[in-house]
Design a protein around this motif. Structure first.
Motif, short mmCIF file in Angstrom:
data_model
loop_
_atom_site.label_atom_id
_atom_site.label_comp_id
_atom_site.label_asym_id
_atom_site.label_seq_id
_atom_site.Cartn_x
_atom_site.Cartn_y
_atom_site.Cartn_z
N GLN A 1 1.10 -1.41 0.42
CA GLN A 1 0.15 0.41 -0.09
C GLN A 1 0.69 0.97 -0.16
OE1 GLN A 1 -3.33 -0.31 -0.44
NE2 GLN A 1 -3.44 -1.79 -1.06
N GLU A 2 1.93 1.30 1.02
CA GLU A 2 3.31 2.12 1.07
C GLU A 2 3.42 2.70 -0.44
OE1 GLU A 2 5.80 1.91 3.62
OE2 GLU A 2 4.69 1.88 5.27
N GLN B 1 1.10 3.67 -3.93
CA GLN B 1 1.05 5.53 -3.75
C GLN B 1 2.18 6.43 -4.67
OE1 GLN B 1 0.89 6.75 0.81
NE2 GLN B 1 -1.02 5.65 0.90
#
Length: 228
Positions: free
Chosen positions: A68-69, A72
């Motif tokens: 998820q990091e 982005q």
């Protein structure tokens, strides 16, 4: 007077063809140094990014959270991060749609990571073939200018009745400058080509090692989920 000639004087007194050869070699040298500086910065940055990401990867963070990091800023990913992103993305997609066949999941995941690896290596090798070309042909271009300049000097010498060394020395000197410039362009190009190629090889090995380790983790997850 002739003993005080500078390189600029020799260039200005050279024939048109020798001047052209010198300008070509000067341009190749400038382009080589620009690419050497740029590639060195890119490869040094890639080494730092790979080390930082692997520290983060092996810190014990949950892979879904790490994904998820990374997601982005997916348009800015390079190196190990891009390999991780493409591999985990494909693993999640295949595991969701075809989780009962872990072999197919791992095959597709490995294929996605290999594609990313290939793209990364291609980007790291950008402009390196140019350095190899400069290192290979610059001495010959300089030698061509030297041969032409010496030939011109001796032809002019043959037109006079009484020849002296003072008459032919400036012509030979300006011709030899072309060889010197060829070596000046070739030597740094060869040295940095070897150095940068070695860096690319080490980075590729780093990426491959990470890919194999990451594949092992996903392999265990895929087969563990299939046994539940």
């Amino acid at each position: 007077m002739n003993s005080e000639l500078t390189i600029l004087d020799l260039f200005l007194q050279a024939s048109l063809l020798v001047k052209l050869v010198m300008l070509i070699l000067l341009g190749m040298s400038i382009a080589s140094w620009a690419m050497i500086i740029k590639r060195s910065q890119v490869l040094n940055s890639a080494e730092r990014n790979a080390a930082q990401f692997e520290d983060r990867f092996w810190s014990g963070i949950d892979l879904s959270q790490l994904y998820q990091e990374v997601q982005q800023r997916k348009d800015e990913l390079t190196g190990s991060e891009r390999i991780f992103y493409s591999g985990f993305k494909e693993f999640a997609r295949l595991h969701h749609s075809n989780g009962r066949v872990p072999e197919a999941v791992m095959e597709g995941t490995g294929r996605a990571m290999r594609v990313s690896l290939s793209k990364e290596v291609d980007e790291l090798e950008t402009n390196l073939p140019f350095l190899a070309t400069v290192g290979s042909i610059s001495p010959y271009i300089g030698l061509f200018g030297t041969v032409w300049g010496i030939m011109t000097a001796f032809i002019a010498l043959g037109a006079v009745k009484q020849a002296t060394l003072a008459m032919v020395a400036p012509g030979i000197a300006e011709a030899l400058v072309a060889t010197a410039m060829g070596l000046f362009a070739a030597i740094p190009a060869v040295m940095f080509y070897n150095r940068l190629t070695n860096k690319v090889t080490k980075l590729e090995h780093t990426y491959v090692t990470f890919m194999e380790e990451f594949s092992s983790i996903l392999h265990r997850q895929a087969f563990a989920a299939n046994q539940e």
